[in-house]
Design a protein around this motif. Structure first.
Motif, short mmCIF file in Angstrom:
data_model
loop_
_atom_site.label_atom_id
_atom_site.label_comp_id
_atom_site.label_asym_id
_atom_site.label_seq_id
_atom_site.Cartn_x
_atom_site.Cartn_y
_atom_site.Cartn_z
N PRO A 193 0.80 -1.25 0.00
CA PRO A 193 0.00 0.00 0.00
C PRO A 193 0.82 1.28 0.00
O PRO A 193 0.35 2.32 -0.48
N THR A 194 2.06 1.24 0.51
CA THR A 194 2.90 2.43 0.50
C THR A 194 4.16 2.27 -0.35
O THR A 194 4.82 3.26 -0.67
N SER A 195 4.51 1.03 -0.71
CA SER A 195 5.75 0.80 -1.46
C SER A 195 5.55 0.72 -2.96
O SER A 195 6.52 0.76 -3.71
N GLU A 196 4.31 0.58 -3.42
CA GLU A 196 4.06 0.50 -4.87
C GLU A 196 4.14 1.91 -5.45
O GLU A 196 3.30 2.76 -5.18
N ILE A 197 5.16 2.15 -6.28
CA ILE A 197 5.35 3.46 -6.91
C ILE A 197 5.32 3.28 -8.42
O ILE A 197 5.27 2.15 -8.92
N ILE A 198 5.37 4.39 -9.14
CA ILE A 198 5.24 4.33 -10.60
C ILE A 198 6.32 3.46 -11.25
O ILE A 198 6.00 2.63 -12.10
N PRO A 199 7.62 3.59 -10.91
CA PRO A 199 8.63 2.74 -11.55
C PRO A 199 8.40 1.24 -11.32
O PRO A 199 8.58 0.44 -12.25
N THR A 200 8.01 0.85 -10.10
CA THR A 200 7.77 -0.58 -9.85
C THR A 200 6.51 -1.05 -10.58
O THR A 200 6.45 -2.18 -11.06
N TYR A 201 5.53 -0.17 -10.67
CA TYR A 201 4.30 -0.52 -11.39
C TYR A 201 4.56 -0.67 -12.88
O TYR A 201 4.02 -1.58 -13.53
N VAL A 202 5.39 0.22 -13.43
CA VAL A 202 5.76 0.11 -14.85
C VAL A 202 6.48 -1.20 -15.12
O VAL A 202 6.23 -1.87 -16.13
N TYR A 203 7.36 -1.60 -14.22
CA TYR A 203 8.08 -2.87 -14.38
C TYR A 203 7.11 -4.05 -14.39
O TYR A 203 7.22 -4.95 -15.24
N LYS A 204 6.16 -4.04 -13.49
CA LYS A 204 5.23 -5.16 -13.39
C LYS A 204 4.28 -5.20 -14.58
O LYS A 204 3.98 -6.27 -15.11
N VAL A 205 3.83 -4.02 -15.02
CA VAL A 205 2.89 -3.97 -16.14
C VAL A 205 3.61 -4.23 -17.46
O VAL A 205 3.09 -4.94 -18.32
N GLY A 206 4.81 -3.66 -17.62
CA GLY A 206 5.52 -3.77 -18.89
C GLY A 206 6.27 -5.07 -19.06
O GLY A 206 5.99 -5.86 -19.98
N LEU A 207 7.25 -5.34 -18.19
CA LEU A 207 8.11 -6.50 -18.37
C LEU A 207 7.47 -7.81 -17.90
O LEU A 207 7.67 -8.86 -18.51
N LYS A 208 6.71 -7.76 -16.82
CA LYS A 208 6.12 -8.99 -16.30
C LYS A 208 4.81 -9.33 -16.99
O LYS A 208 4.56 -10.49 -17.34
N ALA A 209 3.95 -8.33 -17.20
CA ALA A 209 2.66 -8.58 -17.84
C ALA A 209 2.73 -8.45 -19.36
O ALA A 209 1.83 -8.91 -20.06
N GLY A 210 3.78 -7.80 -19.89
CA GLY A 210 3.94 -7.68 -21.33
C GLY A 210 3.09 -6.61 -21.99
O GLY A 210 2.97 -6.59 -23.21
N ASP A 211 2.50 -5.71 -21.20
CA ASP A 211 1.68 -4.63 -21.78
C ASP A 211 2.59 -3.43 -22.01
O ASP A 211 2.59 -2.46 -21.25
N TYR A 212 3.34 -3.46 -23.11
CA TYR A 212 4.38 -2.45 -23.35
C TYR A 212 3.81 -1.07 -23.65
O TYR A 212 4.38 -0.06 -23.22
N SER A 213 2.73 -1.01 -24.36
CA SER A 213 2.15 0.30 -24.69
C SER A 213 1.65 1.00 -23.43
O SER A 213 1.87 2.20 -23.23
N TYR A 214 0.99 0.24 -22.57
CA TYR A 214 0.47 0.82 -21.33
C TYR A 214 1.61 1.29 -20.42
O TYR A 214 1.56 2.39 -19.86
N SER A 215 2.64 0.47 -20.30
CA SER A 215 3.77 0.84 -19.45
C SER A 215 4.53 2.03 -20.03
O SER A 215 5.00 2.90 -19.29
#
Length: 319
Positions: free
Chosen positions: A265-287
């Motif tokens: 709840p306090t450690s999730e920031i934009i860079p970590t979210y981009v990593y999870k959405v882009g590299l882990k989930a593969g949604d490159y356009s969204y990230s």
């Protein structure tokens, strides 16, 4: 009309003279340009050329179609992020974590530099500087490992807490402690190294100024306030502008390594979210859209902070 033509011709002659003078200077000092050529080329290759890939933030990127062949979607991914239910907590986590680090971490290097500048024994001063600078060279992974060890339920900190309260505190699983741990550990690691630029600026202070102020009856704090601080004021302004301008560009590695399932709840920031959405989930356009949004916010903050500092600091700014 004749006067207008004469003015135009005069301006052309002046421009031609300036161009010739600049060209002659380049030819005369061509070796200087050869020295900066590698850095310039590397900057173009690794900083500007990759900007081409930013356009996938406006496309529905597909491997089979490629960047140019993918369909345009405009601002759909930006709208998706701004309307997402987790946008506000992620954005605020990023902003607060950076803001706390800036507010608490900015004055510490200045204070350290002022203290080091007052030390007269060179040997002791060098040893203290070595101790202060050393944490900067420790890997982020090692730093986070040290944090987990020291703050674990069986670690030395909790042993002291257990003796006084009777039960340990699970620091790394409690969202309430994440920002404090992140900011304080960052200050410990980087404050000494960040003080170097202020120590270098203070080295240019004329000792005669301090001697004259001492003769006039000024004490230590008065000499620091009226001599040392005005000397490093332009440096402070530039460092503050750069720090505030990059307030949304918080480091990814440390925050990601410090994350646990309980402190998200306090450690999730934009860079970590981009990593999870882009590299882990593969949604490159969204990230890519999220990353571009973050960069635009940084640019806006940089311009605003520079404008405010220039107004308050009598013209001292980046431009």
């Amino acid at each position: 009309m004749q006067q207008l033509l004469e003015t135009v011709n005069k301006n052309k002659m002046q421009k031609g003279y300036v161009l010739k003078r600049n060209f002659d200077y380049v030819l005369k000092n061509h070796f200087l340009y050869w020295l900066i050529a590698p850095a310039f080329i590397l900057t173009i290759i690794f900083k500007y050329v990759p900007m081409y890939g930013v356009i996938i933030a406006f496309k529905d990127f597909s491997y089979s179609k490629g960047i140019l062949g993918s369909d345009w979607v405009g601002l759909d991914y930006f709208t998706k992020f701004l309307s997402a239910p987790n946008f506000e907590p992620i954005f605020m986590n990023t902003l607060l974590l950076s803001a706390y680090g800036l507010v608490l971490g900015f004055p510490i290097p200045i204070i350290l530099a002022l203290m080091l500048n007052q030390m007269r024994k060179v040997g002791v001063k060098k040893n203290i500087q070595l101790i202060l600078y050393a944490p900067n060279f420790i890997s982020v992974v090692v730093i986070v490992g040290m944090i987990f060890v020291f703050l674990s339920p069986t670690g030395p900190i909790n042993k002291i807490i257990t003796l006084t309260t009777g039960h340990p505190i699970v620091f790394m699983s409690d969202p309430e402690y994440f920002r404090t741990i992140y900011v304080l550990s960052g200050i410990w690691q980087g404050a000494g190294w960040a003080s170097i630029i202020y120590v270098a600026a203070l080295a240019g202070v004329d000792p005669e100024l301090h001697n004259a102020a001492t003769i006039d009856g000024a004490n230590l704090l008065q000499r620091i306030w009226h001599i040392d601080l005005p000397t490093i004021k332009p440096v402070m302004a530039i460092v503050f502008i750069l720090s505030a301008g990059g307030i949304m560009a918080i480091g990814f590695e440390k925050a990601f390594l410090m994350q646990t399932a309980m402190n998200l709840p306090t450690s999730e920031i934009i860079p970590t979210y981009v990593y999870k959405v882009g590299l882990k989930a593969g949604d490159y356009s969204y990230s890519a859209a999220i990353g571009l949004f973050n960069s635009v916010i940084n640019i806006i903050l940089l311009v605003l902070v520079n404008f405010v500092v220039k107004r308050l600091n009598e013209g001292d700014g980046l431009y």
